[in-house]
Enzyme design. Sequence first.
Site, PDB file in Angstrom:
ATOM      1  N   TYR A  76       0.826  -1.213   0.000  1.00 35.37           N
ATOM      2  CA  TYR A  76       0.000   0.000   0.000  1.00 35.37           C
ATOM      3  C   TYR A  76       0.859   1.261   0.000  1.00 35.37           C
ATOM      4  O   TYR A  76       0.417   2.312  -0.446  1.00 35.37           O
ATOM      5  CB  TYR A  76      -0.884   0.040   1.258  1.00 35.37           C
ATOM      6  N   LYS A  91       3.435 -15.216   2.666  1.00 32.28           N
ATOM      7  CA  LYS A  91       3.627 -15.948   1.410  1.00 32.28           C
ATOM      8  C   LYS A  91       5.127 -16.185   1.274  1.00 32.28           C
ATOM      9  O   LYS A  91       5.767 -15.782   0.300  1.00 32.28           O
ATOM     10  CB  LYS A  91       3.032 -15.126   0.243  1.00 32.28           C
ATOM     11  N   ASP A 148      -2.577 -18.449   1.011  1.00 29.71           N
ATOM     12  CA  ASP A 148      -3.589 -19.153   0.207  1.00 29.71           C
ATOM     13  C   ASP A 148      -4.254 -20.239   1.047  1.00 29.71           C
ATOM     14  O   ASP A 148      -5.482 -20.396   1.062  1.00 29.71           O
ATOM     15  CB  ASP A 148      -2.990 -19.713  -1.107  1.00 29.71           C
ATOM     16  N   ASP A 198      -6.230  -6.992   4.745  1.00 29.10           N
ATOM     17  CA  ASP A 198      -7.404  -6.374   4.112  1.00 29.10           C
ATOM     18  C   ASP A 198      -8.305  -7.452   3.524  1.00 29.10           C
ATOM     19  O   ASP A 198      -9.514  -7.488   3.762  1.00 29.10           O
ATOM     20  CB  ASP A 198      -6.930  -5.411   3.013  1.00 29.10           C
ATOM     21  N   ASP A 255     -12.202  -9.189   5.140  1.00 28.89           N
ATOM     22  CA  ASP A 255     -13.517  -9.226   4.469  1.00 28.89           C
ATOM     23  C   ASP A 255     -14.048 -10.663   4.457  1.00 28.89           C
ATOM     24  O   ASP A 255     -15.239 -10.902   4.663  1.00 28.89           O
ATOM     25  CB  ASP A 255     -13.428  -8.712   3.017  1.00 28.89           C
TER      26      ASP A 255
HETATM   27  C1  IPM Z   1     -10.276  -1.149   4.390  1.00 26.40           C
HETATM   28  C2  IPM Z   1     -10.384  -0.634   2.969  1.00 26.40           C
HETATM   29  C3  IPM Z   1      -9.192   0.252   2.641  1.00 26.40           C
HETATM   30  C4  IPM Z   1      -7.936  -0.604   2.764  1.00 26.40           C
HETATM   31  C5  IPM Z   1      -9.228   0.934   1.266  1.00 26.40           C
HETATM   32  C6  IPM Z   1     -10.521   1.653   0.997  1.00 26.40           C
HETATM   33  C7  IPM Z   1      -8.077   1.883   1.096  1.00 26.40           C
HETATM   34  O1  IPM Z   1     -10.539  -1.671   2.067  1.00 26.40           O
HETATM   35  O2  IPM Z   1     -10.147  -0.335   5.321  1.00 26.40           O
HETATM   36  O3  IPM Z   1     -10.369  -2.361   4.579  1.00 26.40           O
HETATM   37  O4  IPM Z   1      -7.626  -1.366   1.847  1.00 26.40           O
HETATM   38  O5  IPM Z   1      -7.279  -0.499   3.795  1.00 26.40           O
HETATM   39 MN    MN Z   2     -10.920  -3.592   3.028  1.00 28.72          MN
END
Ligand code: IPM
Ligand code: MN
Length: 357
Positions: A142, A191, A223, A247, A251
């Site tokens: 990032y 990884k 993975d 990240d 999710d």
């Molecule tokens: C998160 C989001 C952010 C990240 C993006 C929007 C920059 O996906 O906070 O999880 O990847 O950190």
């Molecule tokens: Mn995110």
Amino acid sequence: MVYNIALTKGDGIGPEIVDSAVRVLEKIGKKYGHTFNFSSYLLGGCAIDATGAPLPEETVKGCLESDSVLLGAVGGPKWDSLPGNIRPEKALLGIREAMGLYTNLRPARLYPALSEECPLRRDIVKDGFDLLIVRELTGGIYFGERGYRDGRYGEEAYDTERYSRLEIERIARAAFEAARKRRGKVTSIDKANVLETSRLWRKTVHEVAADYPDVEIADMLVDNAAMQLVKNPAQFDVIVTSNMFGDILSDEASQITGSIGMLPSASLGEGRRGLYEPIHGSAPDIAGKNIANPIATILSAAMMLRYSFSLSAEAENIESAVDSVLNEGVRTADIIGSSGISPVSTVEMTDRILEKI
Ligand code: IPM
Ligand code: MN
Ligand code: NAD
């Protein structure tokens, strides 16, 4: 006590969910005798529209002068074609970096009341799961060098993954400290079979582990980890991983709790000041409809009380209010699953939580 909280509501559902969390904090303030002063600042797409820049200087100053920041979400289709350095998302990275918030805590647990909403087979989650992702937040791909150049096949773009020993050490310590207060197990995800940064990551994590003989350490390739999360999420206690892997895996972890609308986060650095935000985005598809789940943001406010202000009783009050409404079958649209329950709105869910405080 008086606490000054900076609000960066952002875009999409951001204003709706932050307003919900503010109502909860105001109720907590009344009940326990605290004053929360709120100041709002522009960040993300709304800041681009008003000032031309995603992260105005005034926002950075306001956040740095606050006791903590509560953030909604940024981004949306309106700003998707802007160049990378003036996109709404750039503001999020910018504020995390400006505040020195390298530790991102993303807890994911399955509420018994939501077990039907978990997409995993019942036998997999019969005993629930409760894990904490410790995501490195101000390094990795990032923040590495990026750009465009002439390559072998003409125009090419590149992003660089980069980690220093120091950055790995401090996030590893955060993970081991967290594990000591939980079930005493850290899984470090990398990884290392391919990436040099991962090999330094693994080596450094094991060096830090030597200072925590009471904590169990295991390595896992990313993975495999993505697969293990849906095969047997209960095997995890604390997961420590890089910015991008954290990240993505968070999710995934959120959906097996029932919905991404449930997962809060805390971003911390060396001091007490933190930034608290749901892990989800601005959900442009449901913005302005009063149907978003405010729980992730409300639980982020609870994390602020606990981590930045040491108000654990107040934090627990919020968390048990959320538990109670879920136990009563109150559901926003994202967590009704196939239950047949009619969903409540964002505001109604907030009202029901407020009644329990
Ligand atoms: C998160 C989001 C952010 C990240 C993006 C929007 C920059 O996906 O906070 O999880 O990847 O950190
Ligand atoms: Mn995110
Ligand atoms: P998203 O998290 O915004 O939405 C993914 C899906 O989850 C959508 O269907 C959405 O409706 C649903 N969802 C998310 N939060 C919800 C909630 N509280 N209640 C009910 N449903 C919810 O991810 P996306 O669609 O990939 O991204 C949309 C925008 O948000 C993009 O511009 C992205 O860059 C941005 N984003 C911002 C952040 C942040 O500000 N921290 C995080 C992730 C994505």
